[in-house]
Design a protein around this motif. Structure first.
Motif, PDB file in Angstrom:
ATOM      1  N   GLN A   1       4.304  14.159  -0.200  1.00 53.84           N
ATOM      2  CA  GLN A   1       3.022  13.833  -0.825  1.00 53.84           C
ATOM      3  C   GLN A   1       3.066  12.449  -1.461  1.00 53.84           C
ATOM      4  O   GLN A   1       2.121  11.671  -1.323  1.00 53.84           O
ATOM      5  CB  GLN A   1       2.666  14.868  -1.893  1.00 53.84           C
ATOM      6  N   VAL A   2       4.146  12.161  -2.164  1.00 54.78           N
ATOM      7  CA  VAL A   2       4.284  10.861  -2.819  1.00 54.78           C
ATOM      8  C   VAL A   2       4.284   9.757  -1.767  1.00 54.78           C
ATOM      9  O   VAL A   2       3.622   8.726  -1.927  1.00 54.78           O
ATOM     10  CB  VAL A   2       5.556  10.806  -3.690  1.00 54.78           C
TER      11      VAL A   2
ATOM     12  N   ALA B   1      -1.125   5.035   1.277  1.00 59.69           N
ATOM     13  CA  ALA B   1      -2.563   4.791   1.153  1.00 59.69           C
ATOM     14  C   ALA B   1      -2.907   3.879  -0.015  1.00 59.69           C
ATOM     15  O   ALA B   1      -4.030   3.403  -0.125  1.00 59.69           O
ATOM     16  CB  ALA B   1      -3.294   6.123   0.989  1.00 59.69           C
ATOM     17  N   LEU B   2      -1.946   3.598  -0.859  1.00 58.57           N
ATOM     18  CA  LEU B   2      -2.199   2.878  -2.107  1.00 58.57           C
ATOM     19  C   LEU B   2      -2.353   1.353  -1.989  1.00 58.57           C
ATOM     20  O   LEU B   2      -3.107   0.770  -2.783  1.00 58.57           O
ATOM     21  CB  LEU B   2      -1.089   3.214  -3.106  1.00 58.57           C
ATOM     22  N   PRO B   3      -1.700   0.666  -1.056  1.00 54.83           N
ATOM     23  CA  PRO B   3      -1.800  -0.803  -1.038  1.00 54.83           C
ATOM     24  C   PRO B   3      -3.219  -1.385  -1.075  1.00 54.83           C
ATOM     25  O   PRO B   3      -3.469  -2.312  -1.843  1.00 54.83           O
ATOM     26  CB  PRO B   3      -1.047  -1.212   0.230  1.00 54.83           C
ATOM     27  N   PRO B   4      -4.187  -0.861  -0.310  1.00 54.79           N
ATOM     28  CA  PRO B   4      -5.533  -1.439  -0.416  1.00 54.79           C
ATOM     29  C   PRO B   4      -6.147  -1.268  -1.813  1.00 54.79           C
ATOM     30  O   PRO B   4      -6.889  -2.131  -2.273  1.00 54.79           O
ATOM     31  CB  PRO B   4      -6.348  -0.668   0.627  1.00 54.79           C
ATOM     32  N   VAL B   5      -5.799  -0.176  -2.483  1.00 54.47           N
ATOM     33  CA  VAL B   5      -6.321   0.057  -3.833  1.00 54.47           C
ATOM     34  C   VAL B   5      -5.701  -0.946  -4.800  1.00 54.47           C
ATOM     35  O   VAL B   5      -6.397  -1.539  -5.630  1.00 54.47           O
ATOM     36  CB  VAL B   5      -6.053   1.516  -4.276  1.00 54.47           C
TER      37      VAL B   5
ATOM     38  N   GLU C   1     -11.270   3.886  -0.111  1.00 61.26           N
ATOM     39  CA  GLU C   1      -9.814   3.879  -0.280  1.00 61.26           C
ATOM     40  C   GLU C   1      -9.386   4.749  -1.460  1.00 61.26           C
ATOM     41  O   GLU C   1      -8.425   5.518  -1.369  1.00 61.26           O
ATOM     42  CB  GLU C   1      -9.295   2.449  -0.477  1.00 61.26           C
ATOM     43  N   MET C   2     -10.113   4.645  -2.560  1.00 63.40           N
ATOM     44  CA  MET C   2      -9.776   5.443  -3.731  1.00 63.40           C
ATOM     45  C   MET C   2     -10.026   6.926  -3.474  1.00 63.40           C
ATOM     46  O   MET C   2      -9.281   7.786  -3.951  1.00 63.40           O
ATOM     47  CB  MET C   2     -10.560   4.974  -4.956  1.00 63.40           C
TER      48      MET C   2
ATOM     49  N   THR D   1      -7.294   9.827  -3.974  1.00 59.44           N
ATOM     50  CA  THR D   1      -7.616  10.912  -4.899  1.00 59.44           C
ATOM     51  C   THR D   1      -7.443  12.278  -4.238  1.00 59.44           C
ATOM     52  O   THR D   1      -6.922  13.209  -4.851  1.00 59.44           O
ATOM     53  CB  THR D   1      -9.052  10.764  -5.437  1.00 59.44           C
ATOM     54  N   ARG D   2      -7.862  12.411  -2.997  1.00 56.08           N
ATOM     55  CA  ARG D   2      -7.737  13.704  -2.294  1.00 56.08           C
ATOM     56  C   ARG D   2      -6.293  14.147  -2.140  1.00 56.08           C
ATOM     57  O   ARG D   2      -6.030  15.330  -1.961  1.00 56.08           O
ATOM     58  CB  ARG D   2      -8.379  13.613  -0.906  1.00 56.08           C
ATOM     59  N   ASN D   3      -5.354  13.235  -2.199  1.00 53.49           N
ATOM     60  CA  ASN D   3      -3.948  13.571  -2.025  1.00 53.49           C
ATOM     61  C   ASN D   3      -3.228  13.853  -3.343  1.00 53.49           C
ATOM     62  O   ASN D   3      -2.040  14.174  -3.339  1.00 53.49           O
ATOM     63  CB  ASN D   3      -3.226  12.468  -1.258  1.00 53.49           C
TER      64      ASN D   3
END
Length: 154
Positions: free
Chosen positions: A38-39, A45-49, A85-86, A90-92
């Motif tokens: 999960q992490v 998915a975090l880089p664009p955020v 992106e957020m 968030t869903r994860n």
């Protein structure tokens, strides 16, 4: 004999009641945690955020110098896909973190809308106030993101 059975049945019923009432649920269960998968998924998915957070900091000098056209372009260009992106990140998250993340994201986008309205009205003071709130909401959101655990060398 019948009396002994009645007393024994009553005694067994009392023992059962005491065991059930004292047994209770397992209240010492650990809170849910993120698996390494999960992490990893969240981190991918975090880089664009995080890039959007960095881009948001580019907005402050534009607002201070009242460069309305550039501020408008930044809000509607590089920050345009931030909501999507957020939402994916968030869903994860864990369910308890999802609720907080949605609140921070909602507040962030309300602040961005206020910045946009202030930019269109060309009111720097309102834009800068909303900008400060947006940065705070963004940082609160990012504080909910789990960090990858350092791998142990065996």
């Amino acid at each position: 004999m019948l009396r002994k059975r009645s007393i024994l049945s009553l005694l067994m019923a009392l023992v059962a009641i005491v065991l059930v009432s004292c047994g209770g649920g397992n209240e010492n269960t650990a809170p849910p945690t993120y698996s390494s998968e999960q992490v990893e998924q969240i981190q991918q998915a975090l880089p664009p955020v995080k890039q959007a957070r960095q881009r948001l900091t580019q907005l402050e000098p534009l607002l201070q110098k009242e460069k309305w056209s550039d501020a408008y372009s930044l809000l509607h260009g590089p920050l345009g896909g931030l909501r999507r992106e957020m939402s994916y990140v968030t869903r994860n998250l864990l369910p308890t973190d999802q609720e907080k993340a949605r609140e921070y994201a909602k507040a962030l986008f309300e602040d961005i809308e206020k910045i946009d309205a202030a930019v269109e009205a060309e009111v720097a003071s309102r834009a800068l106030q909303s900008y400060d709130r947006a940065l705070n909401d963004f940082d609160q959101y990012l504080s909910l993101i789990p960090e990858p655990k350092p791998e142990e060398n065996s």
